[in-house]
Design an enzyme around this catalytic site. Structure first.
Site, PDB file in Angstrom:
ATOM      1  N   HIS A  80      29.341 -33.245  46.956  1.00 48.24           N
ATOM      2  CA  HIS A  80      28.126 -32.452  46.957  1.00 48.24           C
ATOM      3  C   HIS A  80      28.481 -30.985  47.215  1.00 48.24           C
ATOM      4  CE1 HIS A  80      28.335 -33.694  51.364  1.00 48.24           C
ATOM      5  NE2 HIS A  80      28.447 -32.381  51.403  1.00 48.24           N
TER       6      HIS A  80
HETATM    7  P1  TYD Z   1      26.795 -37.911  53.440  1.00 46.12           P
HETATM    8  O1  TYD Z   1      26.330 -36.508  53.206  1.00 46.12           O
HETATM    9  O2  TYD Z   1      26.728 -38.861  52.295  1.00 46.12           O
HETATM   10  O3  TYD Z   1      28.289 -37.900  54.009  1.00 46.12           O
HETATM   11  P2  TYD Z   1      29.610 -37.363  53.282  1.00 46.12           P
HETATM   12  O4  TYD Z   1      29.237 -36.137  52.552  1.00 46.12           O
HETATM   13  O5  TYD Z   1      30.538 -37.105  54.374  1.00 46.12           O
HETATM   14  O6  TYD Z   1      30.112 -38.448  52.390  1.00 46.12           O
HETATM   15  O7  TYD Z   1      26.001 -38.471  54.681  1.00 46.12           O
HETATM   16  C1  TYD Z   1      25.879 -39.856  54.951  1.00 46.12           C
HETATM   17  C2  TYD Z   1      24.471 -40.130  55.478  1.00 46.12           C
HETATM   18  O8  TYD Z   1      24.263 -39.477  56.725  1.00 46.12           O
HETATM   19  C3  TYD Z   1      23.386 -39.641  54.530  1.00 46.12           C
HETATM   20  O9  TYD Z   1      22.356 -40.629  54.526  1.00 46.12           O
HETATM   21  C4  TYD Z   1      22.864 -38.383  55.171  1.00 46.12           C
HETATM   22  C5  TYD Z   1      23.121 -38.612  56.643  1.00 46.12           C
HETATM   23  N1  TYD Z   1      23.429 -37.385  57.395  1.00 46.12           N
HETATM   24  C6  TYD Z   1      22.544 -36.911  58.345  1.00 46.12           C
HETATM   25  O10 TYD Z   1      21.459 -37.481  58.576  1.00 46.12           O
HETATM   26  N2  TYD Z   1      22.862 -35.787  59.052  1.00 46.12           N
HETATM   27  C7  TYD Z   1      24.028 -35.122  58.844  1.00 46.12           C
HETATM   28  O11 TYD Z   1      24.288 -34.096  59.520  1.00 46.12           O
HETATM   29  C8  TYD Z   1      24.929 -35.616  57.848  1.00 46.12           C
HETATM   30  C9  TYD Z   1      26.239 -34.899  57.559  1.00 46.12           C
HETATM   31  C10 TYD Z   1      24.598 -36.740  57.148  1.00 46.12           C
END
Ligand code: TYD
Length: 130
Positions: free
Chosen positions: A45
């Site tokens: 992302h």
């Molecule tokens: P995600 O953004 O997919 O993690 P990464 O980019 O590391 O693979 O996040 C995983 C889940 O956690 C997603 O449902 C969003 C949630 N999340 C939060 O609620 N708060 C946060 O600060 C972060 C980073 C993720």
């Protein structure tokens, strides 16, 4: 890449990261990622507003960043006193996690799902729109 001082003595190391001093933003949020298997790709992302510093406080992983204009680079995070600074609007993938990887992420903003761009085509469009 950012290098943080290791305040080491015979008791071990202590690494300090202060907002607006060791990194170019105030820290609004921290999260950390562990238990990701070697084949997993995380991230995938870009963020419209958030800046990040990523530090592998244990183990290692790789971070691939793209600017949406054809430039990309891969960084290895494998030292607890070294971080990578990620400004907004970079596409990022984290992968090749070692079994003991603990990836600490410092963020400049509170979580807001709306500032995450998770679709690559949408990201390229947003870059081109400036
Ligand atoms: P995600 O953004 O997919 O993690 P990464 O980019 O590391 O693979 O996040 C995983 C889940 O956690 C997603 O449902 C969003 C949630 N999340 C939060 O609620 N708060 C946060 O600060 C972060 C980073 C993720």
């Amino acid at each position: 890449m950012l290098e943080f001082p290791q305040n080491g003595d015979e008791r071990g190391h202590l690494v300090i990261v202060e907002g607006m001093q060791d990194i170019p933003f105030n820290i609004a949020r921290i999260f950390y990622i562990y238990g990701s298997e070697g084949g997993v790709v995380r991230g995938q992302h870009a963020n419209r507003r958030s800046q990040f510093v990523l530090i592998n406080v244990a183990g290692s992983c790789k971070v691939k960043v793209k600017d949406g204009r054809g430039n990309e680079a891969v960084f290895v995070l494998n030292r607890p006193h070294t971080g990578i600074y990620l400004p907004p609007m970079l596409w990022k993938d984290m992968y090749d996690f070692s079994p003991d990887s603990v990836l600490l992420c410092l963020a400049s903003e509170h979580y807001d799902a709306a500032e995450y761009i998770r679709d690559y085509e949408e990201y390229i469009k947003a870059v081109n729109e400036g």
